[in-house]
Write an enzyme that holds these catalytic residues in place. Structure first.
Site: not given
Length: 452
Positions: A14, A16, A161, A166
């Site tokens: 993931d 960000e 988040h 996540d």
């Protein structure tokens, strides 16, 4: 060095990123998180997580603080993407990639980041986008299918988040969804076995009746399952009385009755436990699933294609005027009965089955939904007939009507059939649904006879 062919682990990852605030501004990676998962044991083998300093510090203002807690000071002191590019490449290249919405977002941002440092990006052996996969296979049980909604649905806590959190939440969501789908498949097998049991014993009963019409042997039943097409919906499995024979119960499932034939005190609700504390609800009339027939209903609005099914095909429905006060009162009563079985402390919005909009509609309306074949095959399960308006009476509609056969999803062809202002005889079932955001009763058309 391990070859890419031997890299069997699944890499959940993931990103960000910043969010562009002006035209032409690109995304900047602020954090990368990943875990390697053993596909056989479904356990986490190792993890990696790091903040990332963007190549352009103008993306960060002095007061920059993301809602996820990533501060500008923390990012400024983090390594650049070029400094972690080798490690990220080693984690991802030649492995199956997994993540939520990675095909449209994370994979694109990753390739952009490698292009900015003039490096070839890692290549996956395969991809598992849990957003696309779960939308197709898990359906809309969990509302909008966002990670936060899915996590809340399974009681996994709030989404932070942050990349590593996540990723781990995504992994848990996939495992929970797989468990649900496995149990649903198990139920389908149980239904198939039950139907074989019904057919087998019904044949024996018919043989016994033919051989010895005086001595009939009723076969008791503990519970009778609905046909397999009811499984993707929220229909409950029906518990029949022990005095009902299997053949009787099987035949009664196909009965349609008018509102005047329905005894209100005989309407009950069967509630069966389902998954994670949820329930399946079935509306019954005299212990048989309630199915209604109503003739000569005027079409108010033609086919709607607003919503899609798990395969991306339109879910078709249309709106008709309620031409019977008895039916209107009956559906209101069913609404009130079913509504009592929705958790009182939930955030569901109950959507009444009868729509009333003063000043816009001149009469109450209901929405009828067409059934489609489950799975990836194309076709309609709702039987659709055409009938000349000059036919003697609506009660003999099925005798004078001609069945229409549609081998594919030709919405334009069907839309021309369901013209506003024309009339339709509808045979429909009541399908209660209970989603995280809304609940109600869906009216599913089993057979339609369209007047022309």
């Amino acid at each position: 060095m391990v070859s890419t062919a031997d890299r069997s682990e699944i890499a959940f990852f993931d990103l960000e990123t910043t969010i562009p605030t002006r035209p032409g501004q690109s995304y900047a990676i602020l954090e990368f998180g990943s875990i390697l998962v053993c596909p056989k044991k479904l356990i986490e083998l190792e993890s990696y997580n790091t903040l990332v300093r963007p190549h352009d510090l103008s993306f960060l203002s002095p007061n920059f603080v993301r809602a996820n807690g990533i501060t500008a000071d923390a990012v400024v002191s983090a390594p650049t993407f070029s400094e972690i590019a080798d490690r990220v490449y080693d984690i991802l290249n030649g492995r199956v990639w997994a993540g939520h919405n990675i095909l449209r977002f994370d994979c694109v941002r990753l390739r952009e980041a490698y292009a900015q440092i003039n490096r070839p990006p890692p290549e996956p052996k395969g991809t598992i986008d849990s957003l696309a996969l779960l939308t197709q296979r898990f359906g809309r049980r969990a509302g909008d299918m966002k990670m936060a909604t899915l996590a809340a649905y399974f009681g996994l806590g709030r989404q932070s988040h942050r990349s590593l959190d996540d990723v781990r939440m995504n992994f848990e969501v996939v495992k929970h969804c797989a468990t649900v789908l496995f149990l649903v498949i198990s139920q389908v097998f149980s239904i198939i076995i039950s139907l074989f049991y019904i057919q087998f014993h019904s044949n024996i009963l018919l043989i016994q009746e033919s051989a010895n019409p005086v001595e009939q042997i009723p076969i008791p039943v503990e519970s009778v399952y609905l046909p397999p097409e009811s499984i993707p919906s929220n229909e409950a499995m029906v518990e029949d009385s022990s005095s009902t024979t299997l053949s009787d119960a099987f035949n009664k499932q196909s009965e349609f009755i008018t509102s005047t034939e329905i005894s209100r005190p005989s309407i009950t609700v069967s509630v069966a436990p389902f998954l994670h504390g949820s329930q399946r609800i079935q509306i019954l009339h005299r212990d048989i699933p309630l199915q209604i027939r109503c003739d000569a209903m005027r079409i108010r609005f033609g086919l709607s294609t607003k919503f899609l099914d798990h395969a991306g095909r339109p879910r078709l429905s249309f709106v008709v005027d309620l031409n019977s006060s008895d039916l209107c009162d009956l559906l209101d009563a069913c609404d009130n009965i079913a509504k009592r079985f929705v958790d009182s402390d939930s955030n569901h919005e109950w959507r009444p089955v009868v729509s009333r909009k003063p000043g816009f509609y001149d009469s109450p309306t209901i929405r009828l939904h067409l059934r489609t074949i489950a799975g990836d095959s194309s076709g309609w399960m709702t039987e659709i007939y055409h009938k000349q308006s000059s036919s003697s009476s609506s009660s003999s509609s099925s005798l004078s009507a001609q069945q229409l056969v549609y081998s594919n999803y030709d919405v334009i062809e069907l839309d021309a059939l369901f013209r506003p202002g024309s009339f339709v005889d509808a045979y429909f079932s009541l399908d209660p649904y209970n989603y995280p955001q809304n609940a109600g009763i869906r009216l599913v058309a089993k057979k339609l006879i369209v007047h022309y």
